[in-house]
Design an enzyme around this catalytic site. Structure first.
Site, PDB file in Angstrom:
ATOM      1  N   HIS A  37      -3.139   0.548  -3.957  1.00 13.62           N
ATOM      2  CA  HIS A  37      -3.273  -0.449  -2.911  1.00 13.62           C
ATOM      3  C   HIS A  37      -2.203  -1.505  -3.179  1.00 13.62           C
ATOM      4  CE1 HIS A  37      -7.771   0.374  -1.695  1.00 13.62           C
ATOM      5  NE2 HIS A  37      -6.999   1.444  -1.590  1.00 13.62           N
ATOM      6  N   ASN A  45       0.839  -1.198   0.000  1.00 16.60           N
ATOM      7  CA  ASN A  45       0.000   0.000   0.000  1.00 16.60           C
ATOM      8  C   ASN A  45       0.874   1.248   0.000  1.00 16.60           C
ATOM      9  OD1 ASN A  45      -1.477   2.282   1.421  1.00 16.60           O
ATOM     10  ND2 ASN A  45      -3.145   0.840   1.095  1.00 16.60           N
ATOM     11  N   SER A  59      -8.227  -8.834   2.519  1.00 13.62           N
ATOM     12  CA  SER A  59      -9.297  -9.051   1.534  1.00 13.62           C
ATOM     13  C   SER A  59      -9.359  -7.879   0.550  1.00 13.62           C
ATOM     14  CB  SER A  59     -10.618  -9.182   2.300  1.00 13.62           C
ATOM     15  OG  SER A  59     -11.704  -9.388   1.446  1.00 13.62           O
TER      16      SER A  59
END
Lengths: 134, 134
Positions: free
Chosen positions: A52, A41, A79
């Site tokens: 990200h 990130n 996730s």
């Protein structure tokens, strides 16, 4: 054990991000046992909106053929959100291995609807690392 | 006429991309009448996988609040793909204006399902520009 080996590399990226003052989320993209892209990130480090960890790993993997994406596995410590999941589907990546989904649950239903296999390693250490540093 | 004004700026980005040897697709992100980010497809120029025009415009707009994204309009010369559409939904952008969707039809149903308003200006000039330079 196979997945743990590559997730360990994604975790190294998360830890590297933390050492830079960033959000500790890391990813690696693996093609047939070889890491072709590493990422973390970059919200803090590069003031990025779109980098990200998964996007950073994909960008660092360079331009690949559809067949290469189809045979690749995305490892990520968290996730994958709707942006990263849209990218995974767009590129045709078929398998995503996550370390956990308790700090944030991404677009998992969307991925499943697009026939992406999801594997959650459910690692306590990564739940704690992100919880303590966000 | 309102939308045409900003689409004209997205088209300028597409033309700039073409002049650089790139794929002529451009975007601008507009917040309450002000262009906050300009972008163009960077596949050739930066050898990028993720910098489609919309992603480039979003990145160039910098980090914005959820409320700013909700009040912004994304102008793009081509229907947004699943990556860009996932990003639009992730950020909470509610309106997308495209110049055309004949060279490629993106994830329009996905955007509609997520209550994003889609406006297609259906501009012949952009259909021809991309068709001739891809």
């Amino acid at each position: 054990m196979y997945h743990q080996k590559y997730m360990r590399e994604a975790i190294k990226e998360a830890e590297l991000g933390l050492s830079e003052g960033g959000v500790p989320i890391g990813s690696v993209l693996v093609l047939e046992g070889k890491i072709i892209g590493r990422g973390r990130n970059q919200r803090v480090q590069k003031h990025s909106v779109i980098l990200h960890a998964e996007m950073d790993a994909i960008e660092n993997a360079g331009q690949r053929t559809p067949e290469e994406y189809q045979r690749s596995i995305m490892y990520t410590t968290l996730s994958a959100c709707q942006m990263c999941s849209g990218t995974i589907v767009y590129l045709g990546i078929r398998t995503v291995v996550m370390a956990e989904n308790e700090n944030a649950r991404g677009a998992e239903e969307f991925l499943k609807e697009h026939n992406v296999e999801l594997i959650n390693l459910d690692l306590s250490e990564m739940k704690e690392l992100l919880r303590s540093n966000r």
